[in-house]
Design a protein around this motif. Structure first.
Motif, PDB file in Angstrom:
ATOM      1  N   PHE D 242     -11.283 -15.640   5.995  1.00 39.17           N
ATOM      2  CA  PHE D 242     -10.921 -16.721   5.086  1.00 39.17           C
ATOM      3  C   PHE D 242     -11.413 -16.396   3.486  1.00 39.17           C
ATOM      4  CE2 PHE D 242      -9.136 -20.567   6.834  1.00 39.17           C
ATOM      5  CZ  PHE D 242      -8.688 -20.090   8.173  1.00 39.17           C
ATOM      6  N   ASP D 243     -12.714 -15.788   3.710  1.00 37.66           N
ATOM      7  CA  ASP D 243     -12.960 -15.213   2.155  1.00 37.66           C
ATOM      8  C   ASP D 243     -12.591 -14.100   1.787  1.00 37.66           C
ATOM      9  OD1 ASP D 243     -14.205 -17.657   2.704  1.00 37.66           O
ATOM     10  OD2 ASP D 243     -16.584 -16.528   2.815  1.00 37.66           O
ATOM     11  N   HIS D 244     -12.357 -13.103   2.602  1.00 33.07           N
ATOM     12  CA  HIS D 244     -11.758 -11.893   2.116  1.00 33.07           C
ATOM     13  C   HIS D 244     -10.560 -11.312   3.037  1.00 33.07           C
ATOM     14  CE1 HIS D 244     -15.002 -11.496  -0.540  1.00 33.07           C
ATOM     15  NE2 HIS D 244     -16.033 -11.890   0.259  1.00 33.07           N
ATOM     16  N   PRO D 245      -9.656 -12.112   3.152  1.00 33.26           N
ATOM     17  CA  PRO D 245      -8.348 -11.380   3.704  1.00 33.26           C
ATOM     18  C   PRO D 245      -7.906 -10.228   3.185  1.00 33.26           C
ATOM     19  CG  PRO D 245      -7.700 -13.285   2.297  1.00 33.26           C
ATOM     20  CD  PRO D 245      -9.246 -13.214   2.110  1.00 33.26           C
ATOM     21  N   ALA D 246      -7.770  -9.155   4.264  1.00 32.82           N
ATOM     22  CA  ALA D 246      -7.538  -7.728   3.930  1.00 32.82           C
ATOM     23  C   ALA D 246      -6.152  -7.321   4.070  1.00 32.82           C
ATOM     24  CB  ALA D 246      -8.664  -6.794   4.444  1.00 32.82           C
ATOM     25  N   HIS D 247      -5.420  -7.913   5.161  1.00 32.17           N
ATOM     26  CA  HIS D 247      -4.207  -7.467   5.194  1.00 32.17           C
ATOM     27  C   HIS D 247      -3.330  -7.947   4.219  1.00 32.17           C
ATOM     28  CE1 HIS D 247      -0.298  -6.696   7.568  1.00 32.17           C
ATOM     29  NE2 HIS D 247      -1.285  -5.742   8.264  1.00 32.17           N
ATOM     30  N   PRO D 248      -2.153  -7.400   3.827  1.00 30.97           N
ATOM     31  CA  PRO D 248      -1.310  -7.953   2.917  1.00 30.97           C
ATOM     32  C   PRO D 248      -0.660  -9.152   3.538  1.00 30.97           C
ATOM     33  CG  PRO D 248      -1.007  -5.460   3.119  1.00 30.97           C
ATOM     34  CD  PRO D 248      -1.877  -5.852   4.272  1.00 30.97           C
ATOM     35  N   LEU D 320      -6.429   0.600   3.525  1.00 31.90           N
ATOM     36  CA  LEU D 320      -7.985   0.772   3.529  1.00 31.90           C
ATOM     37  C   LEU D 320      -8.223   2.204   3.566  1.00 31.90           C
ATOM     38  CD1 LEU D 320      -9.672  -2.490   4.784  1.00 31.90           C
ATOM     39  CD2 LEU D 320      -9.094  -1.988   2.498  1.00 31.90           C
ATOM     40  N   GLY D 321      -7.484   2.853   4.090  1.00 32.88           N
ATOM     41  CA  GLY D 321      -7.647   4.279   4.466  1.00 32.88           C
ATOM     42  C   GLY D 321      -7.107   5.106   3.437  1.00 32.88           C
ATOM     43  N   TRP D 322      -6.233   4.616   2.440  1.00 27.84           N
ATOM     44  CA  TRP D 322      -5.606   5.705   1.589  1.00 27.84           C
ATOM     45  C   TRP D 322      -6.710   6.170   0.463  1.00 27.84           C
ATOM     46  CZ3 TRP D 322      -1.546   1.279   0.567  1.00 27.84           C
ATOM     47  CH2 TRP D 322      -0.481   1.387   1.364  1.00 27.84           C
ATOM     48  N   GLU D 323      -6.475   7.724   0.380  1.00 24.56           N
ATOM     49  CA  GLU D 323      -7.248   8.037  -0.594  1.00 24.56           C
ATOM     50  C   GLU D 323      -7.013   7.740  -1.844  1.00 24.56           C
ATOM     51  OE1 GLU D 323      -6.951  12.469  -0.098  1.00 24.56           O
ATOM     52  OE2 GLU D 323      -7.406  12.234   2.013  1.00 24.56           O
ATOM     53  N   GLN D 324      -5.930   7.510  -2.266  1.00 16.91           N
ATOM     54  CA  GLN D 324      -5.584   6.927  -3.612  1.00 16.91           C
ATOM     55  C   GLN D 324      -5.357   5.468  -3.371  1.00 16.91           C
ATOM     56  OE1 GLN D 324      -2.267   9.478  -4.639  1.00 16.91           O
ATOM     57  NE2 GLN D 324      -3.742  10.118  -6.343  1.00 16.91           N
ATOM     58  N   PRO D 325      -6.192   4.654  -3.208  1.00 13.61           N
ATOM     59  CA  PRO D 325      -5.870   3.305  -3.064  1.00 13.61           C
ATOM     60  C   PRO D 325      -4.963   2.302  -4.028  1.00 13.61           C
ATOM     61  CG  PRO D 325      -8.285   3.744  -3.184  1.00 13.61           C
ATOM     62  CD  PRO D 325      -7.622   4.900  -3.723  1.00 13.61           C
ATOM     63  N   ASP D 326      -4.441   1.394  -3.539  1.00 11.21           N
ATOM     64  CA  ASP D 326      -3.422   0.433  -4.411  1.00 11.21           C
ATOM     65  C   ASP D 326      -4.387  -0.342  -4.958  1.00 11.21           C
ATOM     66  OD1 ASP D 326      -2.031  -1.526  -5.105  1.00 11.21           O
ATOM     67  OD2 ASP D 326      -0.368  -0.819  -3.782  1.00 11.21           O
ATOM     68  N   GLU D 327      -4.397  -0.062  -6.413  1.00  7.23           N
ATOM     69  CA  GLU D 327      -5.435  -1.032  -7.044  1.00  7.23           C
ATOM     70  C   GLU D 327      -5.279  -2.323  -7.068  1.00  7.23           C
ATOM     71  OE1 GLU D 327      -8.040   0.592  -8.737  1.00  7.23           O
ATOM     72  OE2 GLU D 327      -7.472   2.599  -8.300  1.00  7.23           O
ATOM     73  N   THR D 328      -4.041  -2.883  -7.141  1.00  4.71           N
ATOM     74  CA  THR D 328      -3.778  -4.370  -7.125  1.00  4.71           C
ATOM     75  C   THR D 328      -4.271  -4.846  -5.806  1.00  4.71           C
ATOM     76  OG1 THR D 328      -1.605  -3.141  -7.522  1.00  4.71           O
ATOM     77  CG2 THR D 328      -2.201  -5.687  -7.953  1.00  4.71           C
ATOM     78  N   LEU D 329      -4.049  -4.072  -4.717  1.00  6.31           N
ATOM     79  CA  LEU D 329      -4.359  -4.650  -3.534  1.00  6.31           C
ATOM     80  C   LEU D 329      -5.984  -4.485  -3.467  1.00  6.31           C
ATOM     81  CD1 LEU D 329      -3.762  -5.479  -0.706  1.00  6.31           C
ATOM     82  CD2 LEU D 329      -3.772  -3.235   0.028  1.00  6.31           C
ATOM     83  N   MET D 330      -6.423  -3.562  -3.793  1.00  9.40           N
ATOM     84  CA  MET D 330      -8.050  -3.636  -3.748  1.00  9.40           C
ATOM     85  C   MET D 330      -8.877  -4.661  -4.552  1.00  9.40           C
ATOM     86  SD  MET D 330      -8.504  -1.948  -1.618  1.00  9.40           S
ATOM     87  CE  MET D 330      -8.951  -0.683  -0.480  1.00  9.40           C
ATOM     88  N   GLU D 331      -8.073  -5.091  -5.742  1.00 14.71           N
ATOM     89  CA  GLU D 331      -8.208  -6.024  -6.746  1.00 14.71           C
ATOM     90  C   GLU D 331      -8.187  -7.386  -5.916  1.00 14.71           C
ATOM     91  OE1 GLU D 331     -10.036  -7.597  -9.797  1.00 14.71           O
ATOM     92  OE2 GLU D 331      -9.803  -5.510  -9.604  1.00 14.71           O
ATOM     93  N   VAL D 332      -7.183  -7.593  -5.117  1.00 12.58           N
ATOM     94  CA  VAL D 332      -7.009  -8.851  -4.606  1.00 12.58           C
ATOM     95  C   VAL D 332      -7.916  -8.863  -3.595  1.00 12.58           C
ATOM     96  CG1 VAL D 332      -5.552 -10.239  -3.124  1.00 12.58           C
ATOM     97  CG2 VAL D 332      -4.387  -8.926  -5.054  1.00 12.58           C
ATOM     98  N   ILE D 333      -8.265  -7.893  -2.575  1.00 13.22           N
ATOM     99  CA  ILE D 333      -9.143  -8.110  -1.576  1.00 13.22           C
ATOM    100  C   ILE D 333     -10.553  -8.204  -2.031  1.00 13.22           C
ATOM    101  CG2 ILE D 333     -10.395  -6.864   0.510  1.00 13.22           C
ATOM    102  CD1 ILE D 333      -7.503  -5.159   0.640  1.00 13.22           C
ATOM    103  N   LYS D 334     -10.865  -7.700  -3.173  1.00 16.06           N
ATOM    104  CA  LYS D 334     -12.383  -7.770  -3.654  1.00 16.06           C
ATOM    105  C   LYS D 334     -12.458  -9.245  -4.255  1.00 16.06           C
ATOM    106  CE  LYS D 334     -13.804  -3.975  -5.355  1.00 16.06           C
ATOM    107  NZ  LYS D 334     -13.546  -3.033  -6.562  1.00 16.06           N
ATOM    108  N   ARG D 335     -11.530  -9.722  -4.602  1.00 16.99           N
ATOM    109  CA  ARG D 335     -11.594 -11.065  -5.383  1.00 16.99           C
ATOM    110  C   ARG D 335     -11.789 -12.067  -4.259  1.00 16.99           C
ATOM    111  NH1 ARG D 335      -6.767 -13.707  -7.433  1.00 16.99           N
ATOM    112  NH2 ARG D 335      -6.265 -11.663  -7.628  1.00 16.99           N
ATOM    113  N   GLY D 336     -11.118 -11.986  -3.408  1.00 19.50           N
ATOM    114  CA  GLY D 336     -11.293 -12.818  -2.028  1.00 19.50           C
ATOM    115  C   GLY D 336     -10.413 -14.177  -2.680  1.00 19.50           C
TER     116      GLY D 336
END
Lengths: 518, 299, 308, 337
Positions: D242-248, D320-336
């Motif tokens: 709930f706090d850090h959903p990671a799957h799109p 999560l395993g991408w060498e060049q992560p998707d910035e937006t996604l990472m941002e969203v996950i981090k923000r929670g």
């Protein structure tokens, strides 16, 4: 699908076996045939079960003249005189009779005859019975000629007719002239529920819609019947009657279908009895119809019909050519072949053309909706088509048919008439006395015929009467208001151990005299 | 299960939206092997009836009598044998289809139209109309339909027309009932309220909305009733109240052939099979149609 | 419940009035002459007129009907034309035979049809299912008089196992009962199958399974009782038809029941008998419907609640 | 804690009209003693099928369990004897169905329906079963006087209480609750949920709660598994997911429900629809709708990976395993959230 095919094969196989006369098929019916009633322990069977096609409506003989009723009541009641199987008059309750004058006959009654209730039969009972008959609208048409019945003494009775009547004795043999017990009939309001006569069998019970059971009358004047229990079972379907015979459910079956004769005859457990009946089948034309009033048209039709084919198709060959007269061969005055109509389509067409219908016409044929009528109507339709007459078959139930034809709504009709004396036959068919419901449905009237009929009835000279009947037959054969086609065979199938049974041309067979085994 | 139905129905609807109702029904029907079998049998019978004249000479084989060849068993000349007056049984069966089927169709058409209208009026009209119509229908239902038909034919006399009337009349009540109940169900649904709300008049509602929706049970009932009607025609003929000779008709063939069954089984057996196959095919088709018209009912 | 039954019986009255009126009308429109039936084949015109007067046939139609209803209300259905016995005597002499035949046929149809239908539903698309559905289809497709003739031929004429006709004990009941039940058996089998198939997919059947109940308990206790209503309905209807409509079977087997009596009466234009018979049939039909409705309540408490 | 129920690689298909519907595709799931697991997903994700598979209640035909193992108490329920399965059903594992209106048999009294399961599994007399059933009714807040009444005399919420009473009657180790509150109105929902929570506490039962309502999950469950197109795409404890959903998909799911703390005034529903279960995509099932999908996503099925740094948080995604992560996604996950 496979199932259907298999079952068809089974049916086909079984039928084939039945058709062969049942070498294998009858084996199965063996136990039944030896002892249908399961009275395995008793040496002789004394219960006889008779399959009849139509249920009686009454067991009182004086209500309605129907064959179904008479076939049962004839066993319960005796008449003054009877006809034997060869159509000879034999004394019954009247031991003898004297013809006093042209209109008066004196009957000397058999003494000591007991009714089923134990009373002795007297002249009073005879008088009562005949008056009871005359008073009943359903059965009195043959007896209205009787003007007086006088009791001379206890054992003598005198019957006076309003006019000379040579066939009175014949009429007294009919079941409508049954002698009932006066005491019994007067003491109950419902004689039909408990009929008392002095015949060889007494009434026991009648389940409505079911069996009628009679028992041997031990004090019967001619000796008790060896058949102690007599059951009449109604089985309307002819094929079911045959099957019932084969399975041993019944001992005697009346009126089998002609198609089953071969099967029954081939079955060693069964036998057949056949005789020519007093029933003549004919096709009639309404002579009031403008087209059918022309003699040539009627003659043309007669030429179009191949009687032999007609008998094959309708009666499966089991009937006699009616020889252009309504009289059946055993009736007094039977004179066949006075005028004949050969099967000749061309001649028929020529006669039609002569009458003004070279291209034929259309007309209706009224029949009842029973099998024999259907077969006959189809055969007639085809025959008449050959000379250009288009027949529309109007099939209806019996009541409607009788009513419609007696009103003359029909053009052609197909019917039968049963009679045991020449007067009642010819008078019913060709006389003005019997227009419509009483029998003359062609509405054919020739005053000369009526005169001759009256004369023949009045005369005591039987040769003269025969001559008159012959003349009448010549006239009607020429005019062909109706064309007689076939004299029906009467038949009965029975278990081969049933002996002594005699067919009676009047259709009401007496069971008395029949016994099982040697 | 709920999950399943939602998925399948949504996907089916999604994918087949373009196709018309008719095509959809046809496609579903095609998948039902029994229904296809029924359709094939029925088509064979109907085609034979239509082209009967090309197959047989009516006059020579189905009507003309020939005492010399009566009751002949099946042979290469007469495939199903000859009857008691020497007519070809196969020819008479084929021509018989020309009577049984059209008469059956016609009776059901009459019954469906009259019954349908009565049912629609009863279901859609006022309570009084409903009561009167349905009570009368109840009275007719309380008399066994065969007997009603017998009584009517006995009254009017036996002819094709009267037979038709008799069977049609005895078939009206079930149609009226079916339509009435469909109408009542549909009438209470929201789209009818919607239609009323936008001011559609009654006639428009009946013909545009209610009847098309009541068609499915109607068609199924009709198919089944045709089968029943074929049977009724045969039954009445069997009792001697059917179609008059020499018109070949299965029921009367059966009833006429009946007394010869032991000596000539073919006379009675083949018309019986003809009746059975016709009814069977109609029943199979009816079952298939019901499933195809209303998939919800299936299984 | 009693009130419900009373109400339903009360509703019989208008139905009977209507039915008798319909039949009375049909019968008086029928051509044919009842007097002829009364008098037999030969009679004079005077006799005809006298009987016609006696039977009240000369009254106007409505008067005759009113007289009939008036007498019927007092339990007098008149005498038949053909036998002159009271109509009630004639009918009740034969009614038991019809009930016996219809009852035996119904019993056979239920005893065979229901198990077949249940097995077909439980093992849908199995061999048993396909086989019993084929049998059921043949059953509804076969004209029963034809089946009767075939059975007589096979089992009575050629094998002699059963009697071909009449009503004389159990053995004679077998063939007509089987013949008569062919249609109902097929109908009941199909009805049981489709009703069971529908019920077996209901959520509460899954609930029952989730409880850990045996499959047989699930089928018989939980599914069958719910599936009963359509089965009862069709069985009841079949019984009703058999009571009135067994004409053909009764004819083929010479069974002394009321179906054949009625056809004969119609053919003979025996109006009092026809009316009496039709009334008896209508009453039995209605009573059967009532029994069906009462049985509904027995099987389904929701229905029972409505009857209060 | 031991795994009480262990589902491995479960695959279920429905075969209809020549089509194969892939309802559950290689699903694996664990449930521990006393634990509440929420199974969340859209309609048609295969949640109900999963639950039904555990007790083998999938209607066959058309449903078929094609493969996998379901261990309960060390026994594979899919391979065990019917009789053993029956002794588990209703006794050790019981189920509450979605629609209380249709899950009670209309022709038997509610009391009987509860007593039936007790009598079956507890080998007791009729009277005892009745007494116990009355207790159960009381426990779910229905007066025992209503024992003889029929389902049609009960309201929806009351019926669901009866169903619950039935399911807890034999003190099962696991309750499978399939959207127990969906068919009920909101106030009743709360009561029923509370009731279930109480019972769970009281009886120490494990619960598999199937729902599409994330709020309910948060209220009742310890862990949550997100299901999409027959697969678990993400699972973990409530705080983890709930706090850090990671799957799109999960992210999208949270985006499509309103929360009080939400700053944005617009809801962002997930574009598109679930793939046709008869024709699943070659790659990740979510790829057709995924805003972050790359070429790899469309051609290969992602495996399950543990999110680094979190104890139980797993997901089925390449991102999560991408060498060049998707910035937006990472941002969203981090923000929670």
């Amino acid at each position: 699908m496979k199932k259907i095919v298999t079952s068809l094969l089974i049916v086909a196989f079984v039928l084939a076996m039945a058709g062969c006369g049942g070498s294998g098929g009858t084996a199965a019916t063996q136990p039944a045939a030896t002892s249908p009633q399961g009275s395995a322990g008793t040496p002789a069977r004394d219960k006889l079960i008779v399959a009849i096609p139509e249920t009686p409506t009454y067991v009182d003989p004086h209500i309605q003249a129907t064959i179904g009723t008479f076939r049962v009541v004839t066993q319960i009641f005796d008449r003054l005189v009877e006809l034997d199987a060869d159509m000879n008059l034999v004394p019954t309750l009247a031991e003898s009779w004297d013809i006093k004058d042209a209109t008066t006959t004196v009957f000397h009654l058999r003494k000591g005859v007991k009714f089923h209730d134990g009373n002795t039969m007297t002249a009073e009972d005879v008088k009562y019975s005949l008056e009871r008959c005359i008073a009943s609208a359903g059965v009195n048409y043959n007896y209205l000629i009787i003007s007086e019945i006088n009791v001379i003494d206890e054992n003598t009775v005198e019957i006076v007719t309003s006019e000379p009547c040579s066939v009175l004795l014949y009429r007294l043999t009919l079941d409508a002239a049954s002698i009932v017990s006066k005491a019994a009939a007067e003491s109950t309001s419902d004689f039909n529920a408990a009929p008392v006569g002095c015949g060889p069998f007494k009434f026991v019970s009648w389940e409505l819609g079911g069996d009628i059971t009679l028992a041997a009358f031990e004090d019967y004047w001619a000796g008790a019947s060896p058949i102690k229990t007599l059951v009449f079972k109604t089985i309307p379907e002819s094929i079911s009657r045959t099957v019932a015979l084969e399975t041993g459910e019944v001992d005697i079956a009346y009126d089998l279908s002609a198609t089953d004769f071969a099967t029954v005859e081939a079955n060693p457990k069964l036998k057949m009895a056949t005789t020519t009946s007093g029933t003549v089948w004919y096709v009639g034309a309404n002579v009031k119809d403008p087209i059918l009033s022309k003699k040539e048209v009627r003659q043309a039709m007669a030429h179009a019909i191949n009687k032999q084919d007609f008998i094959t198709l309708t009666f499966n060959g089991n009937a006699t050519d009616a020889s252009n007269t309504m009289m059946s061969p055993y009736l007094m005055g039977y004179a066949p072949d006075l005028v004949t109509y050969d099967y000749d389509v061309e001649k028929g067409k020529a006669l039609l053309a002569e009458a003004g219908y070279p291209n034929g016409f259309s007309c209706t044929l009224y029949v009842q909706d029973a099998q024999i009528y259907k077969d006959a109507s189809v055969a007639l339709q085809e025959a008449l088509r050959q000379i250009g007459i288009t027949v529309e078959i109007k099939s209806m139930d019996g009541a409607t048919f009788t009513s419609a034809t007696s009103k003359g709504e029909h053009q052609l009709f197909f019917m039968s008439k049963t009679s045991i004396d020449p007067d009642s036959m010819l008078r019913a068919m060709y006389s003005e006395d019997s227009l419509g419901a009483s029998g003359n449905r062609t509405f054919y009237v020739v005053p000369e015929i009526d005169q001759m009929l009256d004369e023949a009835l009045a005369t005591t000279d039987s040769e003269h009467a025969k001559d008159l009947y012959k003349q009448i037959q010549a006239i009607v054969a020429e005019d062909v208001p109706l064309y007689p086609l076939a004299v029906e065979y009467l038949n009965v199938g029975m278990q081969s151990d049933v002996n002594g049974f005699k067919l009676y041309p009047g259709k009401t067979h007496y069971i008395y005299g029949t016994h099982i085994g040697e | 299960m709920n999950f399943m139905t939602t998925i399948t129905t949504t996907t089916i609807v999604k994918r087949r939206k373009k196709k018309s109702q008719f095509v959809m029904v046809w496609e579903r029907l095609k998948q039902n092997r029994l229904a296809v079998a029924g359709l094939v049998i029925l088509s064979v019978i109907v085609l034979a009836a239509i082209f009967a004249n090309l197959l047989f000479d009516y006059e020579a084989m189905a009507v003309r009598q020939n005492a010399s060849i009566r009751l002949n068993p099946p042979s290469s000349e007469h495939w199903l044998g000859t009857d008691e007056v020497g007519r070809d049984i196969l020819a008479r069966i084929v021509f018989g289809a020309r009577i049984s089927l059209p008469v059956a169709f016609a009776t059901i058409l009459i019954a469906a139209v009259i019954g349908g209208l009565l049912g629609a009026i009863a279901g859609y009209g006022s309570r009084t109309a409903d009561n009167i119509i349905m009570r009368i229908m109840d009275m007719f239902l309380a008399i066994p339909s065969t007997l009603l038909a017998i009584a009517i034919v006995a009254t009017l006399g036996s002819s094709i027309r009267n037979l038709l009337i008799a069977i049609a009349v005895s078939n009206i009540p079930p149609f009226a009932r079916i339509i009435r109940s469909s109408v009542i169900t549909i009438r209470n649904e929201e789209f009818i309220e919607a239609a009323q709300a936008i001011g559609a008049n009654d006639r428009r509602i009946i013909f545009k909305h209610i009847l098309p929706n009541a068609m499915a049970p109607m068609i199924v009932q009709a198919t089944m009733c045709i089968a029943g009607s074929v049977l009724s025609i045969a039954s009445l003929s069997f009792l001697g109240l059917g179609i008059q000779p020499p018109t070949p008709e299965w029921g009367s063939m059966l009833s006429n052939g009946r007394q010869y069954i032991r000596v000539a089984w073919w006379v009675c057996t083949f018309p019986g099979i003809a009746i059975m196959l016709t009814i069977l095919s109609l029943n199979l088709l009816g079952d298939g149609l019901r499933d195809a018209l209303d998939p919800k009912l299936k299984n | 419940m009693y009130k419900f039954i009373l109400k339903r019986l009360f509703m019989l009255i208008p139905v009977l009035l209507g039915v008798s009126f319909i039949v009375f009308t049909i019968m008086s429109l029928t051509p044919g002459d009842p007097v002829q039936l009364y008098l037999g084949d030969n009679y004079s015109q005077e006799a005809h007129d006298q009987i016609s007067e006696e039977l009240g046939l000369n009254d106007p139609f409505l008067i005759r009907y009113a007289k009939y209803v008036f007498n019927a209300l007092q339990g007098d259905l008149g005498n038949t034309y053909s036998t002159k016995r009271p109509v009630t005597t004639e009918i009740f002499a034969r009614f038991p035979a019809t009930v016996r035949l219809a009852g035996a046929a119904l019993f056979f149809a239920i005893a065979v049809g229901m198990p077949l239908g249940i097995v077909s539903a439980v093992k849908q698309y199995s061999l048993t299912d396909n086989a019993s559905m084929l049998v059921a289809l043949l059953g509804v497709s076969m004209p029963n008089f034809w089946l009767g003739i075939m059975l007589i031929l096979l089992l009575a004429a050629n094998l002699g196992i059963f009697p071909a006709s009449g009503d004389a004990g159990f053995k004679s009941l077998v063939l007509p009962a089987i013949t008569l039940s062919a249609n109902s058996l097929a109908t009941i089998t199909r009805m049981t199958r489709s009703s069971m198939l529908e019920i077996i997919r209901q959520d509460y059947i899954r609930t029952a399974r989730a409880k850990g109940l045996r499959e047989s308990v699930v089928v018989f206790r939980h599914a069958l009782r719910n599936a009963m209503i359509p089965i009862i309905t069709s069985a009841g209807l079949q019984f009703g038809f058999a009571l009135g409509g067994a004409v053909l079977v009764e004819t083929v087997f010479s069974w002394p029941g009321i179906g054949r009596l009625l056809v004969d009466a119609i053919k003979l234009k025996d109006t009092p008998l026809v009316l009496g018979l039709v009334l008896v049939m209508a009453v039995s039909f209605t009573v059967i419907n009532l029994i069906i409705d009462i049985l509904y309540a027995f099987f389904d408490p929701r229905v029972k609640a409505q009857y209060k | 804690m031991e795994n009480l129920l262990e589902i491995k690689n479960l695959t279920v298909e429905y075969h209809t009209q020549g089509e194969i519907v892939h309802a559950v595709n290689g699903l694996s799931l664990n449930l521990r003693q006393g634990e509440s697991l929420g199974l969340v997903g859209e309609t048609g994700a295969g949640k109900t099928t999963t639950a039904l598979s555990i007790l083998q209640l999938v209607a066959d035909p058309p449903g078929k369990i094609m493969g996998g193992e379901i261990f309960f108490d060390g026994v594979d329920l899919l391979k065990t004897k019917k009789s053993l399965l029956r002794s588990v059903r209703g006794n050790k594992i019981s189920m509450i169905f979605q629609d209380p209106m249709t899950s009670l048999n209309p022709v038997y009294s509610v009391g009987f329906q509860i007593a039936e399961v007790i009598q079956l599994h507890e080998n007791c007399s009729k009277e005892e079963a009745r007494r116990k059933a009355e207790e159960m009714l009381e426990m779910v807040g229905i007066p025992k006087e209503r024992y003889e009444e029929y389902p049609h005399q009960f309201s929806g919420g009351m019926k669901q209480r009866v169903v619950i009473a039935m399911s807890v009657a034999c003190s099962p180790q696991i309750i499978l609750a399939d959207e127990p509150t969906t068919a009920l109105d909101v106030t009743i929902q709360a009561q029923v949920l509370e009731l279930m929570n109480d019972l769970k506490e009281k009886l120490h039962t494990s619960l598999l709660l199937i729902t599409h309502d994330l709020g309910v999950v948060a209220q009742v469950c310890d862990r949550v598994a997100i299901m999409y197109s027959g697969e678990i795409v993400e699972q973990g404890t409530i705080p983890e997911v709930f706090d850090h959903p990671a799957h799109p998909y999960t992210i999208g799911l949270f985006g499509s429900i309103p929360t009080l703390s939400m700053e944005s005034t617009k809801l962002t529903p997930i574009e598109g629809q679930m793939p046709d279960p008869t024709e699943l995509p070659a790659g990740c099932n979510f790829s057709p709708r995924c805003p972050y999908a790359r070429a790899e996503c469309h051609s290969k099925k992602p495996g399950v990976t543990r999110i680094p740094g979190e104890a139980t948080h797993e997901l089925r995604c390449f991102a999560l395993g991408w060498e060049q992560p998707d910035e937006t996604l990472m941002e969203v996950i981090k923000r929670g959230r």
